[in-house]
Each structure stands twice: as C-alpha cells, then as structure tokens.
Motif scaffolding. Sequence first.
Motif, PDB file in Angstrom:
ATOM      1  N   GLU A 233     -24.852 -44.260  33.474  1.00  0.00           N
ATOM      2  CA  GLU A 233     -25.846 -43.520  34.265  1.00  0.00           C
ATOM      3  C   GLU A 233     -25.393 -43.460  35.710  1.00  0.00           C
ATOM      4  O   GLU A 233     -25.186 -44.481  36.357  1.00  0.00           O
ATOM      5  CB  GLU A 233     -27.208 -44.201  34.167  1.00  0.00           C
ATOM      6  CG  GLU A 233     -28.317 -43.429  34.874  1.00  0.00           C
ATOM      7  CD  GLU A 233     -29.679 -44.078  34.706  1.00  0.00           C
ATOM      8  OE1 GLU A 233     -30.481 -44.015  35.659  1.00  0.00           O
ATOM      9  OE2 GLU A 233     -29.929 -44.665  33.629  1.00  0.00           O
ATOM     10  N   ASN A 237     -28.379 -39.528  36.076  1.00  0.00           N
ATOM     11  CA  ASN A 237     -27.868 -38.648  35.015  1.00  0.00           C
ATOM     12  C   ASN A 237     -26.881 -39.398  34.147  1.00  0.00           C
ATOM     13  O   ASN A 237     -26.082 -40.196  34.647  1.00  0.00           O
ATOM     14  CB  ASN A 237     -27.176 -37.419  35.631  1.00  0.00           C
ATOM     15  CG  ASN A 237     -28.119 -36.605  36.492  1.00  0.00           C
ATOM     16  OD1 ASN A 237     -29.253 -36.344  36.109  1.00  0.00           O
ATOM     17  ND2 ASN A 237     -27.642 -36.204  37.674  1.00  0.00           N
ATOM     18  N   GLU A 238     -26.940 -39.151  32.842  1.00  0.00           N
ATOM     19  CA  GLU A 238     -25.996 -39.783  31.924  1.00  0.00           C
ATOM     20  C   GLU A 238     -24.675 -39.027  31.937  1.00  0.00           C
ATOM     21  O   GLU A 238     -24.637 -37.797  31.817  1.00  0.00           O
ATOM     22  CB  GLU A 238     -26.570 -39.823  30.510  1.00  0.00           C
ATOM     23  CG  GLU A 238     -27.725 -40.810  30.363  1.00  0.00           C
ATOM     24  CD  GLU A 238     -28.096 -41.038  28.904  1.00  0.00           C
ATOM     25  OE1 GLU A 238     -27.559 -40.308  28.044  1.00  0.00           O
ATOM     26  OE2 GLU A 238     -28.896 -41.957  28.647  1.00  0.00           O
TER      27      GLU A 238
END
Length: 460
Positions: A233, A237-238
Amino acid sequence: MNSLRNLHRAFAVSLLLVLLGGLVTGAEEGGGTVTLLTIDGAIGPASSDYVVRGIEEAEENGARLVVLAMDTPGGLDSAMRDIIKAILNSSVPVATYVSPSGSRAASAGTYILYASHVAAMAPATNLGAATPVQIGGSPPAEKPETSDKEEDETNSGSTPEPSTAMERKSINDAVAYIRGLAEMRGRNADWAEQAVREAVSLSAEEAVELNVVDMVADNLGDLLQQLDGRTVEVMGNEVTLATAGLVTERIDPDWRTRLLDSITNPNVAYLLMLIGIYGLLFEGYNPGAIVPGVVGAICLLLALYAFQVLSVNYAGLGLILLGIVLMITEIFVPSFGALGIGGIIAFVIGSIILIDTDVPGFGIDRTLIGTMAVVGGGLTMAIIWFAVRARQMPVVTGQQELIGAIAEAVSDFDGNGTVFVHGENWTANSSDPIRNGDAVKITAVKGLQLDVELHTGGNS
C-alpha cells in the motif's frame, strides 16, 4: 453497404488501438529502474538529506522501487523523523534492507524499518534496542525500601518505569510513534513497544517469525526476486511490485552530502569552533591582519550551523569560551598560572559536555579533547615561563637601564661635562677629573643629567 464497410473499418481501427495500447503498457511494465540508497553508520543530518533527496530523485526518474540498504547503530531523532516522513509521503514504494550480513538496524534503524513499505533483512543481521538514549543512558531511580516478597511481585512480568516526568514523556512518545508505524504497515506493534520500553533485539529469522519484518533475503537480487508480484500500500493505493528484470541504479552521496557529513561530525564542528574563536581573538589583538579574522569568521559560522542540527549543551559551549578567554588573559595579566590553569579546567569540562547526546557516532573523541587541552596548557605554561624569565632579566630600556652603563667622555671636564652613551650625548657630572675619551660609569640619573665616575676598566 457503405455503412457496413465503415463499421468494419471503425472496428478494425479500435482493435488496432487496443493492441497498441497493450504493447505500450507491457513495455512500461517491463521497464523501469530500482533506485539503491545506502546508510552506513550513524543517522544524522547528512544521512537524512541524502535519503530525502534520493527518494525525490527516484520519483522524478519514474523508478519502480527504492531500496534503502542500511547498517546503523542509531542516530539523531530529528534526522530519523525526516527520513520516515519522506518514506511515508513517497509515491514510490520503499524497501528497507538491513544488509550486508553482520549489519544491524538498531534504535533509529528499527523505526525506519517499521515505516517502510517493505522491511527485509539479510541473514545474520539484527534489529531492535529502540529505547531513546536519554532514557536508556540515565541512572536508575532510587526505589523505596520494600520486602523481598513485594519486590518479587513487582518485578514479575513487568518493566521498570522511567523515573522522571521527562523520561516518561519521551518514552511514551516513542512508543506511540512506533506503534503507529507498526499498525500502518500491519506489523507486530506489541514487539515494537517492547523494543522501545525494554530495548530488546531480534535476529533476522526471529523477526520474520514474529511479523516484525517481511522477509530474509541473501542479497539484493534475491530481494528483488522475492518482491516480484508482492502487493504493498502506497499512499492509500495498492501497488503490485514488478521487480523482475529491473535495472538497479545506485545513487551515491554527492559533494553536498559529503560536505554536510563532514561539517556535522562533532569532532570537525568542535575544531571549526576552536579555529573560529582563536582566529577572531588573534584578529582582535592584531587589527589589520585580516587572514585570521576571515578564516575565523568562516569556521565559526560553519560550526554554529553544525551545532544548530546537533544536540548541543550550551553550558559546555559557555565553559569552552570561558576557558579560552582565561588562557588568553594569562598573556596580558600574568597570574603565574591561576588564570591559565582555571582556563584549562573550564575548557576540558566544557568540551566533554558540549555534545549533549549518547548517540553512537555523535560524541567528541576524548583523545581530541585531551590533545587540544595539552596544546592549550602547553601554550599557557610557555607564557608563564617567559613571564618569570622576563622578571629575572636586567632592565634594557628606560632610565634604569642607564645605571651601571659605560659611557665615553667627549671632552675634558672637572665637574660638569658631556658623555656619549647609547648613541646620545648626555650632560654628566663627576667629582673626578675626566679627560676626552675616558670611559666613565654611570652611577645615577637625575632628570637629564648623569652622575658618572671614572671607569677603572679603561677606555670603552
């Protein structure tokens, strides 16, 4: 019929665009670089500046990953927090890698590991001992007398609490900070708290088992291979890492970082301060020399900049200044050692307590302090020796120097006449008859007249 052809053409063009887009995307995913940064030694202002600018450069260059290879005994809290802020706000994933084998991530290094998107270690490395040095280095508080039973119950399964409000404040702040980092990265927060409160440490294999770090990698290539396909992450956001086949780009410290590292070295800052003070003092006692004043001003400003980013005890700085002033004063107000010895004592004590920290790598070398004290003491003793010697020497100037001097008569006289001494003609008085060219001895000085007698040693 034409409409059908136009539809076929539009479909073909759309399909071609999709295929081209896929090729471009695949090329982008297959390309990219890994930016390699290194920290070897205590973490200070130069280290933080190097890492922060390295991460910014990686973002500008479109790097896929930043690897921070680290071997540190710890460092300054302010520098550590600057590095952690840069990692947390980086748009590029940062993998901190404790390497090579035999390295460690102690104290500040443990916090940086916890803050990183990926935490990795080489075999035979360790991390931990994250207790703030002001707490770990302080003497234990006196405990009230208790019975053996009460002491056993108190010590059972508990950790000694800090003894002062300031210690409790520092250690609780450190615990909250590292727990926050652990919770953000999904790592073992309880062990992180133990590392702060009890200064515990872990080996690489134990750290993986306890979910303190993510993996053990033999080398950088092994690390990149294990990271390929891993999801992390980044700023909410991944991101899936694609590290296979990436080119490693190493960023070495530039001249700015090396200069900052030299200036903020406590030993160098200490010497710069002394050169600056002595330079300005010599310029003050010899106005117009220029060079000592210019060099002294530059060195003193550099030293003050270094002290701004280091943990300086201003009582120590004041004692150093007092010691130097006392030693210099010995030159102009001879006290047969009282001022000089007092200055040396103040100088040594001030030098020892100048840097107010126990962080490894951020103390002044005792050998350097001893050398400077010996040099200052030697100069003071030399001044005292010259002063004593000067008091024992005969007078060589003024009227007192004339008494006992041999003059030459420049005329015959019985009573008042003229004699020549030290390049000058003087009026002389003698009870003996004097002939021109006779050597006479001056016995007294009365205003501008000399009392003389015939010198039995003959002509001068």
